[in-house]
Design a protein around this motif. Sequence first.
Motif, PDB file in Angstrom:
ATOM      1  N   PRO A   1       6.234  -7.306  -2.633  1.00 44.50           N
ATOM      2  CA  PRO A   1       5.680  -8.522  -2.023  1.00 44.50           C
ATOM      3  C   PRO A   1       4.532  -9.093  -2.843  1.00 44.50           C
ATOM      4  N   ASP A   2       4.409 -10.414  -2.826  1.00 41.17           N
ATOM      5  CA  ASP A   2       3.314 -11.069  -3.536  1.00 41.17           C
ATOM      6  C   ASP A   2       2.178 -11.377  -2.570  1.00 41.17           C
ATOM      7  N   TYR A   3       1.718 -10.347  -1.890  1.00 40.87           N
ATOM      8  CA  TYR A   3       0.516 -10.437  -1.069  1.00 40.87           C
ATOM      9  C   TYR A   3      -0.036  -9.025  -0.952  1.00 40.87           C
ATOM     10  N   ASP A   4      -1.271  -8.931  -0.529  1.00 39.82           N
ATOM     11  CA  ASP A   4      -1.935  -7.632  -0.476  1.00 39.82           C
ATOM     12  C   ASP A   4      -1.511  -6.896   0.791  1.00 39.82           C
ATOM     13  N   ASP A   5      -0.446  -6.086   0.667  1.00 39.22           N
ATOM     14  CA  ASP A   5       0.108  -5.362   1.808  1.00 39.22           C
ATOM     15  C   ASP A   5      -0.307  -3.897   1.812  1.00 39.22           C
ATOM     16  N   GLY A   6      -1.298  -3.550   0.997  1.00 36.38           N
ATOM     17  CA  GLY A   6      -1.693  -2.151   0.897  1.00 36.38           C
ATOM     18  C   GLY A   6      -0.694  -1.307   0.142  1.00 36.38           C
ATOM     19  N   PHE A   7       0.188  -1.964  -0.611  1.00 38.66           N
ATOM     20  CA  PHE A   7       1.201  -1.275  -1.425  1.00 38.66           C
ATOM     21  C   PHE A   7       2.100  -0.393  -0.555  1.00 38.66           C
ATOM     22  N   ARG A   8       2.519  -0.943   0.584  1.00 40.19           N
ATOM     23  CA  ARG A   8       3.363  -0.183   1.513  1.00 40.19           C
ATOM     24  C   ARG A   8       4.836  -0.559   1.428  1.00 40.19           C
ATOM     25  N   ASN A   9       5.163  -1.674   0.758  1.00 39.18           N
ATOM     26  CA  ASN A   9       6.533  -2.174   0.790  1.00 39.18           C
ATOM     27  C   ASN A   9       7.120  -2.251  -0.609  1.00 39.18           C
ATOM     28  N   GLY A  10       8.401  -2.621  -0.687  1.00 38.39           N
ATOM     29  CA  GLY A  10       9.052  -2.801  -1.970  1.00 38.39           C
ATOM     30  C   GLY A  10       9.066  -1.519  -2.789  1.00 38.39           C
ATOM     31  N   ALA A  11       8.959  -1.688  -4.112  1.00 39.69           N
ATOM     32  CA  ALA A  11       8.997  -0.534  -5.010  1.00 39.69           C
ATOM     33  C   ALA A  11       7.825   0.406  -4.761  1.00 39.69           C
ATOM     34  N   HIS A  12       6.668  -0.144  -4.367  1.00 33.49           N
ATOM     35  CA  HIS A  12       5.531   0.717  -4.069  1.00 33.49           C
ATOM     36  C   HIS A  12       5.828   1.622  -2.875  1.00 33.49           C
ATOM     37  N   GLY A  13       6.374   1.034  -1.822  1.00 28.84           N
ATOM     38  CA  GLY A  13       6.686   1.831  -0.642  1.00 28.84           C
ATOM     39  C   GLY A  13       7.726   2.907  -0.922  1.00 28.84           C
ATOM     40  N   ALA A  14       8.659   2.614  -1.808  1.00 28.74           N
ATOM     41  CA  ALA A  14       9.726   3.567  -2.105  1.00 28.74           C
ATOM     42  C   ALA A  14       9.276   4.694  -3.024  1.00 28.74           C
ATOM     43  N   PHE A  15       8.379   4.388  -3.967  1.00 26.97           N
ATOM     44  CA  PHE A  15       8.121   5.354  -5.037  1.00 26.97           C
ATOM     45  C   PHE A  15       6.682   5.835  -5.172  1.00 26.97           C
ATOM     46  N   ASP A  16       5.710   5.203  -4.526  1.00 27.60           N
ATOM     47  CA  ASP A  16       4.340   5.679  -4.666  1.00 27.60           C
ATOM     48  C   ASP A  16       4.198   7.071  -4.056  1.00 27.60           C
ATOM     49  N   PRO A  17       3.485   7.976  -4.732  1.00 28.35           N
ATOM     50  CA  PRO A  17       3.251   9.301  -4.155  1.00 28.35           C
ATOM     51  C   PRO A  17       2.323   9.200  -2.954  1.00 28.35           C
ATOM     52  N   PRO A  18       2.370  10.167  -2.049  1.00 28.86           N
ATOM     53  CA  PRO A  18       1.476  10.132  -0.888  1.00 28.86           C
ATOM     54  C   PRO A  18       0.023  10.345  -1.299  1.00 28.86           C
ATOM     55  N   GLY A  19      -0.885   9.971  -0.412  1.00 31.70           N
ATOM     56  CA  GLY A  19      -2.295  10.176  -0.664  1.00 31.70           C
ATOM     57  C   GLY A  19      -2.961   8.957  -1.256  1.00 31.70           C
ATOM     58  N   PRO A  20      -4.250   9.061  -1.551  1.00 35.60           N
ATOM     59  CA  PRO A  20      -4.991   7.914  -2.115  1.00 35.60           C
ATOM     60  C   PRO A  20      -4.406   7.487  -3.453  1.00 35.60           C
ATOM     61  N   ARG A  21      -4.450   6.190  -3.709  1.00 37.73           N
ATOM     62  CA  ARG A  21      -3.936   5.664  -4.975  1.00 37.73           C
ATOM     63  C   ARG A  21      -4.934   5.912  -6.097  1.00 37.73           C
TER      64      ARG A  21
END
Length: 375
Positions: free
Chosen positions: A154-174
């Motif tokens: 998404p092109d808005y500040d969603d806390g990196f919860r959706n799209g590729a971030h939601g699918a692949f970001d590791p758990p915990g603080p960024r």
Amino acid sequence: MHPHARIPEPLRLAEHAADEALRRRAAESWRREERPRLLELFRQHIYGRAPVGRPGSPRFDVTEESGGWMNGTATRKRIELSFDGPGGTAVIRLLLFVPSTGEPQKAPAFLFLCNRERAHMDPDRRERSGFWPAEDLVARGYAAAVFHVEDADPDYDDGFRNGAHGAFDPPGPRADDAWGAIAAWAWGASRAMDYLETDPGIDASRVALAGHSRGGKAALWGGAQDERFALVASNNSGSTGAAIARGKAGETIADINRQFPHWFCERYKRYNGKEDDLPVDQHQLLALIAPRPLYVASATEDAWADPEAEFMACVLASPAYRLLGRQGVSAELRPAPDTPLTGGGIGYHLRTGGHDLTRYDWQRFMDYADLHMRG
């Protein structure tokens, strides 16, 4: 241009060596050492580090394939690209028009990162837009591929919860070098390229990646990382795109980080108002595309992007092209409006008008691709 700016050297290697063997060794050192070093600096300080490359077992589902489009000159395909990660599935919807030539030869292609309303990429062609003139591309013999950047992230500040971030970001603080939205869009371009390599109608060795504004930033970062793209075209990409940061007029690093805090990694905010502290600058991003052809486009009324800084980046990236045996931009003075420079490995034009992507820009991209990707 920026006479007092402390701009990093485009390369740490000798551009020209009297001995051909020395020049070849310098070029090899660029590929083996300098290029990976610069990529790592851009990941650490600007675009962020993606936690995944090509995911295992991607799914490419051709949901539609039909002929007769564009007065019988094109076949339309709709493809869903699905990538499973620990946090879910990222899905990119790719739209593709392939010229119906009746010949067995495969078509070169332009892959476009659409960052405006989806109507600009209307699959039914009821609404046609100069922002993505698919008919013009097909008429010139190019396949026209497009996906919307928000499919990747998404092109808005969603806390990196959706799209590729939601699918692949590791758990915990960024981490402060975790990837932002621009890097996710560039990742999406590479995943679309994964599919294009499998399409029987596409010549995957001749795929150009193109984008406008924020999409142009993503195209440059995607093309720098993924050497499968044979050509990269960036239109009006400005700050943290094609424009030099040091001494830049218009939009600054502080401006872009305040307005779009989700685009880049958190560490980039350390350089708000401190451009001289950056270990890299954007001409080095352009240099990472060498020796593949690169096209940068500016507009006369786009002061926010700063055409002068965009052109200076082309000049300063040219030593990398020369080191690798190819001319860079073919002039050191910015050309008059609507006078394209197409002879070198870096093409450039300054279009009359404002911040936009027009049929004029696309025609110049295709002219350049005809010379340097198809020729």
